[in-house]
Write a protein that holds these residues in place. Sequence first.
Motif, mmCIF file in Angstrom:
data_model
loop_
_atom_site.group_PDB
_atom_site.id
_atom_site.type_symbol
_atom_site.label_atom_id
_atom_site.label_comp_id
_atom_site.label_asym_id
_atom_site.label_seq_id
_atom_site.Cartn_x
_atom_site.Cartn_y
_atom_site.Cartn_z
ATOM 1 N N ALA A 306 0.790 -1.099 -0.058
ATOM 2 C CA ALA A 306 -0.128 0.087 -0.038
ATOM 3 C C ALA A 306 0.930 1.238 -0.126
ATOM 4 C CB ALA A 306 -1.023 0.022 1.298
ATOM 5 N N GLN A 307 0.188 2.360 -0.609
ATOM 6 C CA GLN A 307 0.913 3.652 -0.248
ATOM 7 C C GLN A 307 0.984 3.971 1.102
ATOM 8 O OE1 GLN A 307 -2.033 2.934 -2.131
ATOM 9 N NE2 GLN A 307 -2.134 4.353 -4.108
ATOM 10 N N LYS A 308 2.208 4.711 1.513
ATOM 11 C CA LYS A 308 2.359 4.840 2.775
ATOM 12 C C LYS A 308 1.415 5.686 3.677
ATOM 13 C CE LYS A 308 6.017 6.895 6.010
ATOM 14 N NZ LYS A 308 7.085 7.600 5.764
ATOM 15 N N PRO A 309 0.663 6.518 3.050
ATOM 16 C CA PRO A 309 -0.370 7.357 3.706
ATOM 17 C C PRO A 309 -1.670 6.442 3.753
ATOM 18 C CG PRO A 309 0.409 8.601 1.831
ATOM 19 C CD PRO A 309 1.019 7.164 1.528
ATOM 20 N N LEU A 310 -1.792 5.274 3.399
ATOM 21 C CA LEU A 310 -2.915 4.391 3.640
ATOM 22 C C LEU A 310 -2.426 3.292 4.508
ATOM 23 C CD1 LEU A 310 -4.618 4.322 0.180
ATOM 24 C CD2 LEU A 310 -5.238 5.523 1.998
ATOM 25 N N TYR A 311 -1.267 3.276 5.079
ATOM 26 C CA TYR A 311 -0.821 2.069 5.733
ATOM 27 C C TYR A 311 -1.671 1.718 7.155
ATOM 28 C CZ TYR A 311 2.166 -1.259 8.427
ATOM 29 O OH TYR A 311 2.673 -2.325 8.828
ATOM 30 N N GLU A 312 -1.838 2.818 7.699
ATOM 31 C CA GLU A 312 -2.457 2.575 9.391
ATOM 32 C C GLU A 312 -3.894 2.657 9.043
ATOM 33 O OE1 GLU A 312 -1.012 2.373 12.020
ATOM 34 O OE2 GLU A 312 1.161 2.937 11.137
ATOM 35 N N LEU A 313 -4.483 3.156 8.029
ATOM 36 C CA LEU A 313 -5.925 3.077 7.847
ATOM 37 C C LEU A 313 -6.228 1.523 7.419
ATOM 38 C CD1 LEU A 313 -8.860 4.246 7.299
ATOM 39 C CD2 LEU A 313 -8.049 4.501 4.945
ATOM 40 N N LEU A 314 -5.415 0.791 6.461
ATOM 41 C CA LEU A 314 -5.481 -0.702 6.037
ATOM 42 C C LEU A 314 -5.319 -1.479 7.052
ATOM 43 C CD1 LEU A 314 -4.509 -0.149 2.349
ATOM 44 C CD2 LEU A 314 -6.827 0.165 3.302
ATOM 45 N N LYS A 315 -4.500 -1.037 8.124
ATOM 46 C CA LYS A 315 -4.262 -2.162 9.246
ATOM 47 C C LYS A 315 -5.467 -2.572 9.701
ATOM 48 C CE LYS A 315 -1.195 -1.221 12.053
ATOM 49 N NZ LYS A 315 -0.201 -0.489 13.191
ATOM 50 N N PRO A 364 -11.186 1.796 16.436
ATOM 51 C CA PRO A 364 -12.108 2.075 17.577
ATOM 52 C C PRO A 364 -11.778 2.687 18.491
ATOM 53 C CG PRO A 364 -12.039 -0.313 17.062
ATOM 54 C CD PRO A 364 -10.897 0.318 16.298
ATOM 55 N N GLU A 365 -10.593 3.061 18.940
ATOM 56 C CA GLU A 365 -10.114 3.807 19.830
ATOM 57 C C GLU A 365 -10.425 5.304 19.169
ATOM 58 O OE1 GLU A 365 -6.250 3.284 21.199
ATOM 59 O OE2 GLU A 365 -6.514 1.146 22.010
ATOM 60 N N ARG A 366 -9.969 5.657 18.243
ATOM 61 C CA ARG A 366 -10.187 7.096 17.582
ATOM 62 C C ARG A 366 -11.697 7.473 17.570
ATOM 63 N NH1 ARG A 366 -6.657 9.313 19.644
ATOM 64 N NH2 ARG A 366 -6.920 11.145 17.993
ATOM 65 N N VAL A 456 -6.428 8.059 9.505
ATOM 66 C CA VAL A 456 -7.052 7.462 11.005
ATOM 67 C C VAL A 456 -8.071 8.177 11.589
ATOM 68 C CG1 VAL A 456 -6.450 6.562 13.086
ATOM 69 C CG2 VAL A 456 -5.048 6.004 10.939
ATOM 70 N N ASP A 457 -7.570 9.357 11.753
ATOM 71 C CA ASP A 457 -8.524 10.472 12.470
ATOM 72 C C ASP A 457 -9.662 10.904 11.516
ATOM 73 O OD1 ASP A 457 -7.699 10.652 14.887
ATOM 74 O OD2 ASP A 457 -5.821 12.054 14.268
ATOM 75 N N THR A 458 -9.182 11.100 10.019
ATOM 76 C CA THR A 458 -10.396 11.146 9.224
ATOM 77 C C THR A 458 -11.748 10.314 9.258
ATOM 78 O OG1 THR A 458 -9.129 12.456 7.996
ATOM 79 C CG2 THR A 458 -11.003 11.594 6.922
ATOM 80 N N ALA A 459 -11.317 8.869 9.197
ATOM 81 C CA ALA A 459 -12.203 7.895 9.229
ATOM 82 C C ALA A 459 -12.882 7.901 10.505
ATOM 83 C CB ALA A 459 -11.563 6.530 9.086
#
Length: 538
Positions: A306-315, A364-366, A456-459
Amino acid sequence: MYYYLLLLIISYNIQAHDFKTVVNNAMQAFNEQSYDQAESYFQQADAMYPDQPELLSNLATCYKKNQKTENAIELLYRVIKLKPDYTKAYLQLIALLKEANHHDEVTRLYKKLLTLEPENASIHIECARYYKEQEQFNLCVEHYKKAVQLEPNSYAYRFELAIIYTLLGQTKKAIKLYDQMLKKNPNNITMIYNKGYAYKMQGDADIAIELYKKAIELDANYNAAHFALGMAYLIKGDFKNGWEKHARYLKQVNRNGDKLRTFFAEGTTQGKRILLRPEGGLGDTINFIRYARELKKYGIHVIVAAQKPLYELLKQCDYIDELIKIGDPMTPFDDHTTLMSIPAILHSHEQRLSDFSPYIAPDPERVAYWGEYLQHDSNFKIGICWEASVANDVSRPPVARRGMPLELMYILSELDNVSLYSLQQHDGVEQLQSIPPYFKVHLFDATFDKTHGSFVDTAAVMHHMDLIISVDTAIAHLAGAMAKPIWLLLPWATDWRWLEHKTTSPWYPTMKIFKQPKPFDWQTPMNNIFWRLMKKTQ
């Protein structure tokens, strides 16, 4: 007296002979591209007989070749002062000033040049191409039209004008020009293809398909027409024919997943390790990551780069077995392809796309954090995004660019019991600095999407929104992937995935589409959003 006159004549003849020799040496070095030598000889010639415009023009060329741009510019101003009607020197000077980004001076010189040669079609074409680069399209069209008027038999000029008309959404004018040219040369494949593109852009995919087919009949190896035919099927919603046709292109660019197709055909997908790579932008990855979940149903071990900006989201996606960042060391795999190639491999169709459930979930935490932050706002909460990637949009036709001015969203501030939250990142945020006081937009602090990763915060915030209003960018895809209500603003010419003449999307059941009814008209879809939103929030 006679003696001195004779000496003067002899001296003059010797100097003239020497001058001719120096000029010959200069031209020989110039033609041999020995520009250092040529520069020296031309300077000698200028010292012997100054102010010879033609020689100085060649000296200016040597200066340019020898990386002495400022010298060349200064010399060319001297040349046009000596010979105000010397077209070649004007064009040389203009070319250098373009490279130096002196655009006001370029414009002035073009205007001056056209006062000298108003009926010179080639200069009008130069102007037209320059104004196209500067995106001054009204001036661009004006000069193209003049060039066509001056040389009505020039196919090249008509063709370039037709392309500009198409890029500006003036497709009927473009098609008329193509028809004029095709009358004289009915089997010109390039004209046929571009006429098809104009029809496709204005929402007549059926006509475009027939034209692409005709181009292919004339040249079975015309790759552009094959690719465009597949896209035209897709924009009609004919996914079966579209993906089958698209497979030809996938084979050419090594994205066809030949081994993966074999695994499907043999029923041996269980345990196979398939690497999926991104193709396109962040929104494309969000749109097509759903197919990682499809592959998982066949027992495939899914690896996503994945592109780096999407890594945390796709986790958060439990159907991805291994997630790596682009550029990190690759893990072993049995086959690879891109995310956008998977639907062609699976032969997706609209009915299947409608079998939808959210496939991206926020952290869920965010979600809990932002739920507490927003709990005191009882208004109808709308997340807004008005700008797409400018770097990406520059490559698109003007009539297909996705960003809109934030000021057109001001009318939303007139609605009661509505709170607006900016989801805009990077491009476009500068517009927030000039909004009027009555346009209230809630902003987030500098840590937003930084501390925990991009999106992550956006979602998590989007989870708490009642509605997302966005142009065609990653925010819109993320809202759709999360099954949030999303109202999508589209330009007049759109990407194939939104289909023609549709106000809903087969990709995202929670999406409503508000499209420009004519080129560059963002006001109408914004007005439609306002009235629909007013009814919704009363």
